[in-house]
Design a protein around this motif. Sequence first.
Motif, short mmCIF file in Angstrom:
data_model
loop_
_atom_site.label_atom_id
_atom_site.label_comp_id
_atom_site.label_asym_id
_atom_site.label_seq_id
_atom_site.Cartn_x
_atom_site.Cartn_y
_atom_site.Cartn_z
N GLY A 1 1.01 -1.22 0.22
CA GLY A 1 0.03 0.02 0.09
C GLY A 1 0.72 1.30 -0.19
O GLY A 1 2.20 1.12 -0.06
N MET A 2 0.19 2.28 0.06
CA MET A 2 0.96 3.65 0.00
C MET A 2 0.52 4.51 1.08
O MET A 2 -0.68 4.60 1.51
N GLY A 3 1.45 4.83 1.90
CA GLY A 3 1.01 5.77 3.17
C GLY A 3 0.87 7.14 2.77
O GLY A 3 1.22 7.80 1.86
N SER B 1 -2.18 10.14 12.35
CA SER B 1 -2.39 10.67 11.04
C SER B 1 -2.07 9.64 10.00
O SER B 1 -2.23 9.48 8.85
N ASP B 2 -0.93 8.68 10.32
CA ASP B 2 -0.47 7.81 9.47
C ASP B 2 -1.48 6.81 8.91
O ASP B 2 -1.90 5.98 9.82
N MET B 3 -1.58 6.56 7.51
CA MET B 3 -2.59 5.56 7.06
C MET B 3 -2.16 5.28 5.72
O MET B 3 -0.92 5.59 5.28
N ASP C 1 -1.15 -0.54 11.43
CA ASP C 1 -1.03 -2.18 12.08
C ASP C 1 -1.92 -2.74 10.76
O ASP C 1 -2.05 -4.13 11.37
N ARG C 2 -2.06 -2.26 9.84
CA ARG C 2 -2.93 -2.88 8.84
C ARG C 2 -4.52 -3.69 8.90
O ARG C 2 -4.86 -4.30 8.30
N THR C 3 -4.78 -2.99 10.18
CA THR C 3 -6.31 -3.37 10.53
C THR C 3 -7.11 -2.52 9.43
O THR C 3 -6.44 -0.98 9.34
#
Length: 444
Positions: free
Chosen positions: A51-53, A68-70, A102-104
């Motif tokens: 994925g892309m942050g 805010s990190d997604m 944490d990829r949830t």
Amino acid sequence: MNGMRLNKSEVLKRVRENDVKFIRLWFADITGQMKGLTITREELSEALEDGMGFDGSSIKGFARIDESDMIAIPDVSTFSILPYRPKEKAVAGMLCDILNPDRTPYQGDPRYILKRTLEKALELGYTFNVGPELEFFIFKNDRATEILDEGGYFDITTLDAGNEVRREVILTLEEMGIHVEYCHHEVAPSQHEIDLRFTDALTMADIVMVYRMVVKEIAQKHNLYATFMPKPIYGVNGSGMHVHQSLFKNGKNAFFDPKDPCHLSKDAKNYIAGILTHAKEITLICNQWVNSYKRLVPGYEAPVYICWALRNRSSLVRVPMYKPGQEKATRIEFRSPDPACNPYLAFAAMLSAGLKGIQNNYQLREPLERDVYNLTEDEMKKLNVECLPGSLIEAIEISENSSLLQETLGNHTFSNLIMSKKIEWDEYRKRVHDYEIATYLPVL
Ligand SMILES: Nc1ncnc2c1ncn2[C@@H]1O[C@H](COP(=O)(O)OP(=O)(O)OP(=O)(O)O)[C@@H](O)[C@H]1O
Ligand SMILES: [Mg+2]
């Protein structure tokens, strides 16, 4: 996009074979606006894995600055090449799911909220099919509502300035794997409709996001401006998004009952009763802007009276009677939503209301087979017909106390949406509008 269930290696192969250089990664914010970043081909295989942050605190209704990190992870089944972008160094796009570090799944991701609601339906054995009819206007630019034709419903030739744009949109959508049924000029001048073939609700919500983007980008290519604003012009019809819907179980239409006089099953009747019972609560989601309520006024073909009927186009819920007894086509049409809604949240809210009707065996009142547009106050009382909220603030106040909406959206999105809509209303309320100047200044 529709039905072409590509996997990662097929996407990578398509990218190579079609000289795709740029890949747009799209997702919806809380109001259903398309957001996105573009990666180069060289980054794709890693993006498909990890994925892309991105900074979620800059996306409306997403995270606070301190969390805010997604991660945006592309859903390869939504892959499509954009036919109207250059063939060399071509451009493709995919819709994404939003994850926490944490990829949830991110609770505030509208696409996740719809998936969660569809899972609830699946636990009950249902799949949810949707066929929305999005209406839109085409103007010269985004600064004025100057109409391009004097056309009306089904008008053609000189009365239809949108023909070329509709043609190119349909060819583009089909090339992207999206099925189109038909198109026509709508009731208001400069207003148009392109009808999509129904499919499962998640795919259709993705399609609505892409459809709105394609209509706007193709209009732009013709130096015109397309808008899904619900009511851009006072005195003519606004743009609606009638949503045809049905539940299927074991591959069969659960809304169909050949023995019923209306061919409607108990599930269908419970579902309609659920939609009618919770219509006021879900209006904030289906009609989310101040401007949405300039369309939801009596008259102008906008459904404001909470009732249902067969065929009758003045009711809030209509059961189309085109192909009586045809199982596949048996459906209900919810007529109040507008095309400026967040399709993920709107489809989730409608499904939740319908399922509530089935799970609690809500009883469906008699159909109201008359023109309800001109009901008098007295008649409404006698017929016990209520009205949808008449303004954004009214809709907010009702939704704020809705446990159905809180359950469906989850606390994060529910509270964020209420908060942002209150800010929108406050901004509007404080402004002095042209109507006030024109009406009061000369006399007061
Ligand atoms: N079983 C079904 N479940 C959900 N949607 C369906 C089903 N069968 C058909 N549809 C969809 O219903 C929609 C019907 O659109 P159509 O334009 O015929 O509706 P309409 O309400 O009669 O038109 P209008 O409002 O313009 O007069 C289409 O998108 C079609 O694909
Ligand atoms: Mg319709």
